[in-house]
Write an enzyme that holds these catalytic residues in place. Structure first.
Site, PDB file in Angstrom:
ATOM      1  N   HIS A   5       3.672  -7.688  -3.043  1.00  0.00           N
ATOM      2  CA  HIS A   5       2.340  -8.250  -3.315  1.00  0.00           C
ATOM      3  C   HIS A   5       2.112  -8.280  -4.818  1.00  0.00           C
ATOM      4  O   HIS A   5       1.937  -7.239  -5.444  1.00  0.00           O
ATOM      5  CB  HIS A   5       1.282  -7.400  -2.613  1.00  0.00           C
ATOM      6  CG  HIS A   5      -0.080  -8.017  -2.604  1.00  0.00           C
ATOM      7  ND1 HIS A   5      -0.429  -9.109  -3.378  1.00  0.00           N
ATOM      8  CD2 HIS A   5      -1.199  -7.686  -1.900  1.00  0.00           C
ATOM      9  CE1 HIS A   5      -1.693  -9.415  -3.151  1.00  0.00           C
ATOM     10  NE2 HIS A   5      -2.173  -8.572  -2.268  1.00  0.00           N
ATOM     11  N   LYS A  57       5.393 -12.610   0.480  1.00  0.00           N
ATOM     12  CA  LYS A  57       5.353 -11.199   0.096  1.00  0.00           C
ATOM     13  C   LYS A  57       6.443 -10.380   0.773  1.00  0.00           C
ATOM     14  O   LYS A  57       6.775  -9.294   0.302  1.00  0.00           O
ATOM     15  CB  LYS A  57       3.979 -10.616   0.416  1.00  0.00           C
ATOM     16  CG  LYS A  57       2.840 -11.200  -0.415  1.00  0.00           C
ATOM     17  CD  LYS A  57       1.499 -10.601  -0.026  1.00  0.00           C
ATOM     18  CE  LYS A  57       0.368 -11.177  -0.843  1.00  0.00           C
ATOM     19  NZ  LYS A  57       0.089 -12.604  -0.519  1.00  0.00           N
ATOM     20  N   GLU A 113      -6.259 -12.137   9.397  1.00  0.00           N
ATOM     21  CA  GLU A 113      -5.857 -13.470   8.949  1.00  0.00           C
ATOM     22  C   GLU A 113      -5.364 -14.301  10.125  1.00  0.00           C
ATOM     23  O   GLU A 113      -5.619 -15.506  10.207  1.00  0.00           O
ATOM     24  CB  GLU A 113      -4.782 -13.389   7.867  1.00  0.00           C
ATOM     25  CG  GLU A 113      -4.463 -14.762   7.271  1.00  0.00           C
ATOM     26  CD  GLU A 113      -3.457 -14.729   6.131  1.00  0.00           C
ATOM     27  OE1 GLU A 113      -3.292 -15.781   5.479  1.00  0.00           O
ATOM     28  OE2 GLU A 113      -2.835 -13.669   5.898  1.00  0.00           O
ATOM     29  N   PHE A 123      -9.683  -8.027  -2.311  1.00  0.00           N
ATOM     30  CA  PHE A 123     -10.663  -6.946  -2.192  1.00  0.00           C
ATOM     31  C   PHE A 123     -12.010  -7.446  -2.716  1.00  0.00           C
ATOM     32  O   PHE A 123     -12.082  -8.131  -3.732  1.00  0.00           O
ATOM     33  CB  PHE A 123     -10.234  -5.734  -3.021  1.00  0.00           C
ATOM     34  CG  PHE A 123      -9.156  -4.889  -2.390  1.00  0.00           C
ATOM     35  CD1 PHE A 123      -8.675  -5.153  -1.127  1.00  0.00           C
ATOM     36  CD2 PHE A 123      -8.625  -3.810  -3.080  1.00  0.00           C
ATOM     37  CE1 PHE A 123      -7.692  -4.370  -0.546  1.00  0.00           C
ATOM     38  CE2 PHE A 123      -7.642  -3.005  -2.517  1.00  0.00           C
ATOM     39  CZ  PHE A 123      -7.174  -3.289  -1.250  1.00  0.00           C
ATOM     40  N   CYS A 141      -6.766  -9.945  -5.307  1.00  0.00           N
ATOM     41  CA  CYS A 141      -5.565 -10.581  -4.766  1.00  0.00           C
ATOM     42  C   CYS A 141      -5.720 -12.080  -4.540  1.00  0.00           C
ATOM     43  O   CYS A 141      -4.747 -12.755  -4.175  1.00  0.00           O
ATOM     44  CB  CYS A 141      -5.165  -9.901  -3.457  1.00  0.00           C
ATOM     45  SG  CYS A 141      -5.079  -8.108  -3.600  1.00  0.00           S
ATOM     46  N   HIS A 173      -1.571 -15.113   3.421  1.00  0.00           N
ATOM     47  CA  HIS A 173      -1.733 -13.983   2.503  1.00  0.00           C
ATOM     48  C   HIS A 173      -0.768 -12.878   2.934  1.00  0.00           C
ATOM     49  O   HIS A 173      -0.110 -12.279   2.104  1.00  0.00           O
ATOM     50  CB  HIS A 173      -3.179 -13.509   2.507  1.00  0.00           C
ATOM     51  CG  HIS A 173      -3.499 -12.533   1.429  1.00  0.00           C
ATOM     52  ND1 HIS A 173      -3.266 -12.796   0.097  1.00  0.00           N
ATOM     53  CD2 HIS A 173      -4.019 -11.278   1.475  1.00  0.00           C
ATOM     54  CE1 HIS A 173      -3.631 -11.747  -0.634  1.00  0.00           C
ATOM     55  NE2 HIS A 173      -4.086 -10.813   0.182  1.00  0.00           N
TER      56      HIS A 173
END
Length: 410
Positions: free
Chosen positions: A338, A333, A312, A397, A162, A301
């Site tokens: 996403h 998002k 975050e 990830f 991502c 994010h």
């Protein structure tokens, strides 16, 4: 080190094909999430996604070329062509070996793999498409963009889940800084709304199981329950300042900082104290020679998962200190879902357009923040405000963290 500026933008998103349509959708609070209609989702835990439904590859390339590309590559070529046209870049007047490409995809084509795996099981290996491998592999987005535009400089395919889009733009920035290229066509692309894509992320319990598209993606909300898969592409043209000025290019903004770190912690969860993401932000800020209080806006994010949004938030507090409570934060998002490998690139474009238009969009769907998500996430409405510095974060990830800092030019 050369200064690097943004001169072209291109986007394919669930709320609009083309940058103007995309940014107008952000201003309107348009949500591009809907019930998946590409396959039967009756037995799937996750039932909604951010589909791109108004994309026609024939608008951007000839039919023969389109047939040799999977959807993620078609998105990339379409967005790249828009960005290059927007930049007014005439390849016939450029040294093609000084024009590079840095376009990544987190997954490549699951569609191609699923189609030919079915053929393998039902009809044997002799029926596998001879082009399966070049159709499915992630680097073909960069390869097809290079071929379509005649860019013969370095061609990179960054794959960091991502964080792919942000890393791709960040590494393009570095390439120009050190003189490897005069121009870089950079960004990310993804199209993974397929049975195995949705099924796999749902099995990981990463996806929202809500059936109401307007309630499914709620970054920083107390009742968030996972992210919503999206698809699309974001591509930008970066140039050295001297190259852009020499050809009289319009300049949207300047890239002034880039931070990349690893949590070295867990394969899916960010570090719970936010230290890795905080260090990426701090590195970008220090490179720009500014302090956190100089930054007006963070495009987070903000996936709408419990761990990401919480950690975050902790990272922003760690990196910004007292300034964390004053900066505007949002999640693109919340409207497009996403976009995985394309997310950071599309969000970079949102930052550039926010600087250009002096506007920060709302985080749609956010109604009530939880106790620790207590910063200003632009809940309820967008904000008309001058943005001189914008920071975009991406977390992938594997513990990949990337932050890129953009400044109003001038």
């Amino acid at each position: 080190m050369k200064r690097v500026v943004v001169t072209g933008l291109g986007a394919v998103t669930p709320i609009g094909v083309g940058v103007d349509n995309f940014f107008n959708g952000l201003k309107e609070g348009k949500v591009g999430i809907k019930t998946i209609d590409r396959f039967d989702v009756t037995d799937y835990k996750a039932k909604v996604a951010g589909q791109v439904d108004d994309f026609n590859p024939g608008d951007f390339m000839d039919v023969k070329a389109a047939k040799r590309m999977e959807r993620f590559c078609q998105f990339a070529v379409a967005a790249a062509k828009e960005a290059v046209e927007d930049a007014g870049l005439d390849m016939s007047k450029e040294d093609p070996y000084k024009v590079g490409v840095s376009v990544g995809s987190g997954i490549g084509s699951l569609d191609a793999i699923e189609r030919d795996h079915k053929k393998l099981l039902e009809k044997g290996p002799g029926r596998i498409n001879p082009l399966l491998v070049p159709l499915m592999i992630t680097n073909m987005a960069a390869g097809n963009v290079s071929i379509a535009l005649g860019a013969k400089g370095k061609s990179l395919n960054v794959v960091t889940a991502c964080a792919t889009g942000t890393h791709s733009i960040g590494e393009a920035y570095r390439s120009i800084q050190c003189g490897d290229a005069d121009v870089m066509i950079a960004g990310g692309t993804e199209s993974a709304i397929t049975p195995i894509g949705i099924g796999g992320f749902a099995a990981l319990t990463a996806l929202s199981t809500k059936t109401d598209p307007m309630d499914a993606c709620k970054p920083f909300d107390k009742n968030r329950d996972g992210f919503v898969m999206g698809e699309g592409a974001g591509i930008v043209v970066l140039e050295s300042l001297e190259h852009a000025e020499a050809r009289g290019a319009k300049i949207y903004a300047e890239v002034v900082g880039y931070g990349a770190t690893s949590d070295a912690y867990h394969i899916t969860s960010p570090a719970d104290d936010g230290s890795g993401a905080a260090k990426a932000m701090t590195n970008a800020i220090e490179e720009a020679g500014i302090v956190p209080a100089d930054i007006q806006y963070i495009n987070a994010h903000g996936t709408s998962t419990h761990h990401n949004d919480l950690f975050e938030t902790r990272a922003i507090k760690l990196a910004f200190g007292e300034a964390a409570s004053k900066v505007k934060i949002n999640s693109t998002k919340s409207m497009v879902g996403h976009l995985l490998g394309a997310a950071g690139a599309v969000e970079f474009i949102a930052c550039v357009k926010s600087i250009e238009n002096s506007y920060v969009h709302q985080t749609v769907g956010l109604k009530e923040t939880d106790e620790e998500c207590d910063l200003d996430y632009c809940m309820g409405s967008g904000v008309d405000m001058e943005v001189n510095y914008a920071l975009s974060n991406s977390l992938g990830f594997g513990g990949h963290n990337a932050s890129i800092l953009i400044k109003r030019f001038g």
